[in-house]
Design a protein around this motif. Structure first.
Motif, PDB file in Angstrom:
ATOM      1  N   GLY A  76      32.030  29.064  40.899  1.00  0.00           N
ATOM      2  CA  GLY A  76      31.791  29.904  39.729  1.00  0.00           C
ATOM      3  C   GLY A  76      33.078  30.373  39.111  1.00  0.00           C
ATOM      4  N   ASP A  77      32.945  31.067  37.969  1.00  0.00           N
ATOM      5  CA  ASP A  77      34.121  31.688  37.361  1.00  0.00           C
ATOM      6  C   ASP A  77      34.522  32.870  38.236  1.00  0.00           C
ATOM      7  OD1 ASP A  77      35.999  33.011  35.675  1.00  0.00           O
ATOM      8  OD2 ASP A  77      34.351  34.313  35.069  1.00  0.00           O
ATOM      9  N   ASN A  78      35.800  32.926  38.564  1.00  0.00           N
ATOM     10  CA  ASN A  78      36.207  33.920  39.557  1.00  0.00           C
ATOM     11  C   ASN A  78      36.089  35.367  39.087  1.00  0.00           C
ATOM     12  OD1 ASN A  78      38.360  33.730  37.852  1.00  0.00           O
ATOM     13  ND2 ASN A  78      39.718  32.745  39.331  1.00  0.00           N
ATOM     14  N   TYR A 107      45.310  35.244  48.475  1.00  0.00           N
ATOM     15  CA  TYR A 107      46.309  34.302  47.970  1.00  0.00           C
ATOM     16  C   TYR A 107      45.730  33.705  46.709  1.00  0.00           C
ATOM     17  CZ  TYR A 107      48.912  30.120  47.051  1.00  0.00           C
ATOM     18  OH  TYR A 107      49.649  29.157  46.407  1.00  0.00           O
ATOM     19  N   PRO A 110      47.170  30.555  40.501  1.00  0.00           N
ATOM     20  CA  PRO A 110      46.466  30.381  39.225  1.00  0.00           C
ATOM     21  C   PRO A 110      47.113  29.276  38.410  1.00  0.00           C
ATOM     22  CG  PRO A 110      47.942  32.276  39.124  1.00  0.00           C
ATOM     23  CD  PRO A 110      48.034  31.734  40.531  1.00  0.00           C
ATOM     24  N   PRO A 111      46.466  28.859  37.317  1.00  0.00           N
ATOM     25  CA  PRO A 111      47.141  27.901  36.433  1.00  0.00           C
ATOM     26  C   PRO A 111      48.488  28.503  36.027  1.00  0.00           C
ATOM     27  CG  PRO A 111      44.883  28.341  35.692  1.00  0.00           C
ATOM     28  CD  PRO A 111      45.164  29.287  36.808  1.00  0.00           C
ATOM     29  N   TYR A 136      40.921  29.968  31.328  1.00  0.00           N
ATOM     30  CA  TYR A 136      39.534  30.368  31.114  1.00  0.00           C
ATOM     31  C   TYR A 136      39.386  31.428  30.020  1.00  0.00           C
ATOM     32  CZ  TYR A 136      34.728  31.322  32.518  1.00  0.00           C
ATOM     33  OH  TYR A 136      33.369  31.451  32.547  1.00  0.00           O
ATOM     34  N   ARG A 178      41.219  39.849  36.182  1.00  0.00           N
ATOM     35  CA  ARG A 178      41.003  39.293  37.526  1.00  0.00           C
ATOM     36  C   ARG A 178      41.839  40.047  38.558  1.00  0.00           C
ATOM     37  NH1 ARG A 178      39.628  35.900  33.829  1.00  0.00           N
ATOM     38  NH2 ARG A 178      37.923  34.436  34.240  1.00  0.00           N
ATOM     39  N   PRO A 237      48.644  20.550  44.969  1.00  0.00           N
ATOM     40  CA  PRO A 237      48.039  21.440  45.965  1.00  0.00           C
ATOM     41  C   PRO A 237      49.159  22.107  46.758  1.00  0.00           C
ATOM     42  CG  PRO A 237      47.948  19.179  46.736  1.00  0.00           C
ATOM     43  CD  PRO A 237      48.558  19.130  45.365  1.00  0.00           C
ATOM     44  N   ALA A 259      40.779  28.461  44.154  1.00  0.00           N
ATOM     45  CA  ALA A 259      40.874  27.712  45.411  1.00  0.00           C
ATOM     46  C   ALA A 259      41.353  26.274  45.272  1.00  0.00           C
ATOM     47  CB  ALA A 259      39.527  27.735  46.119  1.00  0.00           C
ATOM     48  N   GLY A 260      41.142  25.630  44.134  1.00  0.00           N
ATOM     49  CA  GLY A 260      41.580  24.239  43.964  1.00  0.00           C
ATOM     50  C   GLY A 260      41.016  23.367  45.069  1.00  0.00           C
ATOM     51  N   GLN A 319      35.929  28.753  43.428  1.00  0.00           N
ATOM     52  CA  GLN A 319      36.434  27.678  42.563  1.00  0.00           C
ATOM     53  C   GLN A 319      35.441  27.391  41.448  1.00  0.00           C
ATOM     54  OE1 GLN A 319      39.264  25.904  42.123  1.00  0.00           O
ATOM     55  NE2 GLN A 319      38.204  24.804  40.502  1.00  0.00           N
ATOM     56  N   LEU A 320      35.993  27.267  40.260  1.00  0.00           N
ATOM     57  CA  LEU A 320      35.198  26.913  39.082  1.00  0.00           C
ATOM     58  C   LEU A 320      34.710  25.467  39.218  1.00  0.00           C
ATOM     59  CD1 LEU A 320      34.866  28.314  36.191  1.00  0.00           C
ATOM     60  CD2 LEU A 320      36.630  26.738  35.446  1.00  0.00           C
ATOM     61  N   GLU A 342      34.977  23.094  37.560  1.00  0.00           N
ATOM     62  CA  GLU A 342      35.681  22.602  36.361  1.00  0.00           C
ATOM     63  C   GLU A 342      35.365  21.125  36.203  1.00  0.00           C
ATOM     64  OE1 GLU A 342      39.848  23.820  36.131  1.00  0.00           O
ATOM     65  OE2 GLU A 342      40.237  22.076  34.859  1.00  0.00           O
ATOM     66  N   ILE A 345      35.688  19.956  40.086  1.00  0.00           N
ATOM     67  CA  ILE A 345      36.697  20.295  41.108  1.00  0.00           C
ATOM     68  C   ILE A 345      36.041  20.995  42.292  1.00  0.00           C
ATOM     69  CG2 ILE A 345      38.788  21.649  41.562  1.00  0.00           C
ATOM     70  CD1 ILE A 345      39.785  21.014  38.853  1.00  0.00           C
TER      71      ILE A 345
HETATM   72  C1  SAM Z   1      46.670  25.440  40.666  1.00  0.00           C
HETATM   73  S1  SAM Z   1      45.073  25.165  41.148  1.00  0.00           S
HETATM   74  C2  SAM Z   1      45.003  25.785  42.792  1.00  0.00           C
HETATM   75  C3  SAM Z   1      45.452  24.798  43.805  1.00  0.00           C
HETATM   76  C4  SAM Z   1      45.228  25.255  45.243  1.00  0.00           C
HETATM   77  N1  SAM Z   1      46.106  26.309  45.616  1.00  0.00           N
HETATM   78  C5  SAM Z   1      45.387  24.109  46.198  1.00  0.00           C
HETATM   79  O1  SAM Z   1      46.161  24.202  47.140  1.00  0.00           O
HETATM   80  O2  SAM Z   1      44.712  23.100  45.992  1.00  0.00           O
HETATM   81  C6  SAM Z   1      44.173  26.355  40.247  1.00  0.00           C
HETATM   82  C7  SAM Z   1      42.685  26.176  40.370  1.00  0.00           C
HETATM   83  O3  SAM Z   1      42.040  27.284  39.776  1.00  0.00           O
HETATM   84  C8  SAM Z   1      40.843  26.837  39.166  1.00  0.00           C
HETATM   85  N2  SAM Z   1      40.437  27.814  38.142  1.00  0.00           N
HETATM   86  C9  SAM Z   1      40.943  28.003  36.906  1.00  0.00           C
HETATM   87  N3  SAM Z   1      40.285  28.999  36.261  1.00  0.00           N
HETATM   88  C10 SAM Z   1      39.350  29.454  37.125  1.00  0.00           C
HETATM   89  C11 SAM Z   1      38.349  30.460  37.046  1.00  0.00           C
HETATM   90  N4  SAM Z   1      38.197  31.202  35.955  1.00  0.00           N
HETATM   91  N5  SAM Z   1      37.549  30.658  38.103  1.00  0.00           N
HETATM   92  C12 SAM Z   1      37.695  29.912  39.241  1.00  0.00           C
HETATM   93  N6  SAM Z   1      38.622  28.932  39.370  1.00  0.00           N
HETATM   94  C13 SAM Z   1      39.435  28.706  38.330  1.00  0.00           C
HETATM   95  C14 SAM Z   1      41.202  25.493  38.586  1.00  0.00           C
HETATM   96  O4  SAM Z   1      40.053  24.694  38.422  1.00  0.00           O
HETATM   97  C15 SAM Z   1      42.154  24.953  39.658  1.00  0.00           C
HETATM   98  O5  SAM Z   1      41.448  24.148  40.567  1.00  0.00           O
END
Ligand code: SAM
Length: 643
Positions: free
Chosen positions: A99-101, A120, A123-124, A133, A179, A390, A417-418, A443-444, A446, A471
């Motif tokens: 879901g959206d965090n 931990y 974020p993007p 988002y 957030r 990652p 969470a990615g 995790q979204l 996405e 994702i």
């Molecule tokens: C940089 S990645 C994280 C990578 C992670 N630390 C790893 O080791 O794989 C950021 C993640 O945040 C997710 N994301 C972005 N906006 C989000 C939101 N509003 N809610 C939940 N997840 C979100 C993206 O889809 C992406 O997978």
């Protein structure tokens, strides 16, 4: 029997504003009057005129007020359980939420406020290619369902936040600010948050965190060596990322944070040149920076060989004179092999907390680099390279080493969470030290676009699994496989490698839809106030969230008077969500519930919840209510509610 209405406190994620006001009222009752808060009185109570904002130092951006409001608006969504996608549903304490965090964090507030030891996030970084988002103030969950392509017809296409957008940093700040504000509420008193970031947003992230967590709670900026092979493309080869660390309270964190385990190399630095019976030791200078010393630390030190020593310029002695004399007498100060050197304090291995103070430099050889992380993930996912950047599990394990304990149920939360590195790292750490840490990963879902060359391997991998192209599917699959691998490699480990999956959705309770032109049908619809298609399990877990219970609390089911009844948290909550309770059911059901509640006898009494529309009529409802009240002592009955 109280009814939980969609708009009341129990049907939402809680009113943050109301809680803030209540906290203020408790502190400053004189600042409240008939008309609400008396802001001028409050200002005065806080120490006279405050600055008026215009020229105040701090970070300001377009949309900040709205972003603050977004953080304060309760979520009207819920988290729906998905046992089929989970691992060890019955026994696990780990959680993966799709879901959206922001919505999810709001929903977790009641159950987990003040309970998370380590957050931990990664974020993007807002590199110009990232999706950032866009929140919707009015309809958080609807917005989420549209963005992820679950409703509407745009197929879940999402676009990145480009530098040319004119609101490049603003968009990112608007996303991060609410957030972080909600996340802070989840941190425990001794908790800390670590945030990965690079140069693009380090300035804004630091400023926004100073505001949210308080400048005085800033712990350190960690420099993580993310690559070991130089980059070719730029004036400088950028080989590091930052990890900003803030504590909920720097003071408490300073007292409770842990040392890193002693490595063999560090152990080898302890020697015993003077054959001290207390064993091996190493020494540190007996001086401190003068600016940090008190008057009593500036004096002439008398050495055992009769010299009088002043502290070096700009320094003072580490101890005051009285203590120094005591330490010298106890042979705890080392003046070199000849006895004629400068004083150093002996630190005995047996007396240290057997650990190393963490440094702010985290080298790839200790915690892993991006390349190592890519390999960790792709090895698990049949060689598919589905994530660009990652993080290595070693990086997360370093944070866990500093903040968490093996034998506790410390919660580690990652809401970006990615690929699920944080969850993997928790399981690996537990397997290494037989720990019982828990994780929550958000995790979204996405969408992954097979037409986009960067996303194609990940989309293809989802196709291969026969799962939706998102994702979140990769997160879950990595965690499933990581758990299996950890179990296979640690045969004696009996710990938790499962997780419960939940998905963000609109609340199970229908909002009241007045439809004045169709009032009779509006009323009939409202009588069955549960959304169609929602199961008893859905309702049960919404209830846990509304009542602030853990989503992994044990749930026991029994049949009483032909109806499924759930005992949650050893009798704290007893729930019957059957669709029909007639007058004839009231007595056998009520007496069965009484008997079970008496057997369980939880401290604080039992709260009973029923489905409001289940009651055939008011008599059935009143009878059941009366049976519970008449047969249970006051202290055994916390509440009787319907939903
Ligand atoms: C940089 S990645 C994280 C990578 C992670 N630390 C790893 O080791 O794989 C950021 C993640 O945040 C997710 N994301 C972005 N906006 C989000 C939101 N509003 N809610 C939940 N997840 C979100 C993206 O889809 C992406 O997978």
């Amino acid at each position: 029997m109280d009814k939980i209405e969609p708009n009341d406190e129990h049907a939402t994620s809680g009113s943050i504003v109301a809680e803030n006001v209540a906290a203020l009222r408790a502190l400053f009752p004189e600042a409240f009057g008939e008309g609400g808060i008396k802001f001028d009185v409050l200002k005065q109570l806080l120490g006279g005129p405050l600055d008026d904002g215009e020229e105040r130092y701090g970070l300001s951006w377009h949309g900040k007020k709205r972003a603050r409001q977004i953080a304060l608006t309760p979520s009207l969504g819920t988290l729906r359980p998905c046992p089929d996608e989970s691992v060890d549903w019955e026994t696990t304490n780990n959680i993966v939420i799709e879901g959206d965090n922001l919505e999810v964090l709001k929903l977790l507030r009641k159950s987990y406020a003040g309970k998370v030891k380590l957050i931990y996030i990664d974020p993007p970084y807002n590199t110009g290619k990232d999706f950032v988002y866009p929140d919707d103030f009015a309809d958080g969950v609807g917005n989420y369902l549209r963005i992820t392509g679950q409703v509407g017809d745009d197929g879940g296409k999402i676009t990145s936040n480009t530098e040319s957008s004119g609101r490049f940093h603003t968009n990112w700040l608007n996303m991060m600010y609410p957030r972080l504000k909600v996340a802070k509420e989840l941190l425990s008193e001794d908790g800390a948050i670590f945030i990965s970031i690079d140069d693009t947003e380090i300035r804004d992230l630091k400023a926004v965190c100073d505001e949210v967590f308080g400048e005085s709670n800033f712990v350190v900026p960690v420099i993580w060596q993310k690559r070991v092979t130089p980059e070719n493309r730029r004036a400088f080869s950028v080989e590091h990322d930052y990890v900003l660390c803030y504590a909920r309270s720097a003071e408490v964190f300073g007292e409770t944070r842990r040392l890193l385990p002693l490595t063999d190399e560090a152990r080898d630095r302890y020697r015993n040149p003077d054959k001290d019976p207390r064993g091996d030791w190493l020494s540190v200078p007996a001086i401190a920076q003068g600016g940090h010393g008190t008057k009593s630390q500036f004096y002439q030190l008398l050495t055992p060989d009769g010299r009088l020593l002043d502290p070096p310029p700009g320094c003072c002695w580490r101890y005051n004179q009285e203590r120094m004399t005591r330490e010298i007498a106890d042979n705890r100060i080392w003046f070199g092999a000849s006895g004629g050197g400068v004083p150093r304090i002996k630190k005995f291995l047996d007396e240290t907390r057997q650990g190393i103070t963490p440094s702010t430099l985290w080298f790839a050889e200790e915690v892993g680099a991006n390349e190592d992380a890519k390999k960790e993930v792709s090895r698990l996912l049949d060689g598919a390279v589905v994530f660009d950047n990652p993080k290595p599990t070693g990086l997360l394990r370093r944070m866990q080493d500093i903040t968490t304990e093996a034998g506790t149920k410390d919660i580690i939360l990652d809401f970006f969470a990615g690929s699920g590195t944080a969850g993997h790292a928790v399981m690996a750490q537990n397997a290494a030290d037989n720990g019982t840490r828990r994780y929550i990963c958000v995790q979204l879902p996405e969408p992954l676009d097979p037409e986009n060359k960067d996303q194609k391997p990940a989309a293809d991998f989802c196709d291969k699994l026969g799962k939706p192209r998102t994702i979140a599917e990769l997160t879950k699959e990595r965690l499933r496989r990581a758990g299996k691998k950890i179990k296979a490699e640690n045969k004696l480990f009996r710990g938790d490698t499962g997780f419960r999956v939940f998905k963000l959705d609109s609340s199970n309770l229908k909002p009241w839809d007045p439809r004045p032109d169709d009032l009779p049908n509006a009323v009939t619809d409202w009588i069955e106030n549960i959304r169609p298609g929602r199961t008893e399990q859905d309702l049960l877990y919404e209830l846990l969230l509304k009542l602030g219970l853990d989503l992994c609390v044990p749930v026991e089911v029994r049949t009483i008077a032909g109806k499924a009844v759930y005992n949650i948290g050893a009798g704290t909550l007893i729930v019957c969500l059957d669709k029909s309770i007639t007058r004839a059911d009231a007595e056998p059901l009520g007496l069965g519930l009484v008997q079970w509640a008496k057997q369980l006898a939880p401290a604080g009494g039992t709260q009973f919840v029923f489905r409001d529309s289940a009651f055939a009529d008011d008599v059935a409802k009143t009878n059941l209510d009366a049976i519970l009240r008449q047969n249970l002592p006051d202290d055994a009955l916390a509440a009787v509610r319907s939903l």
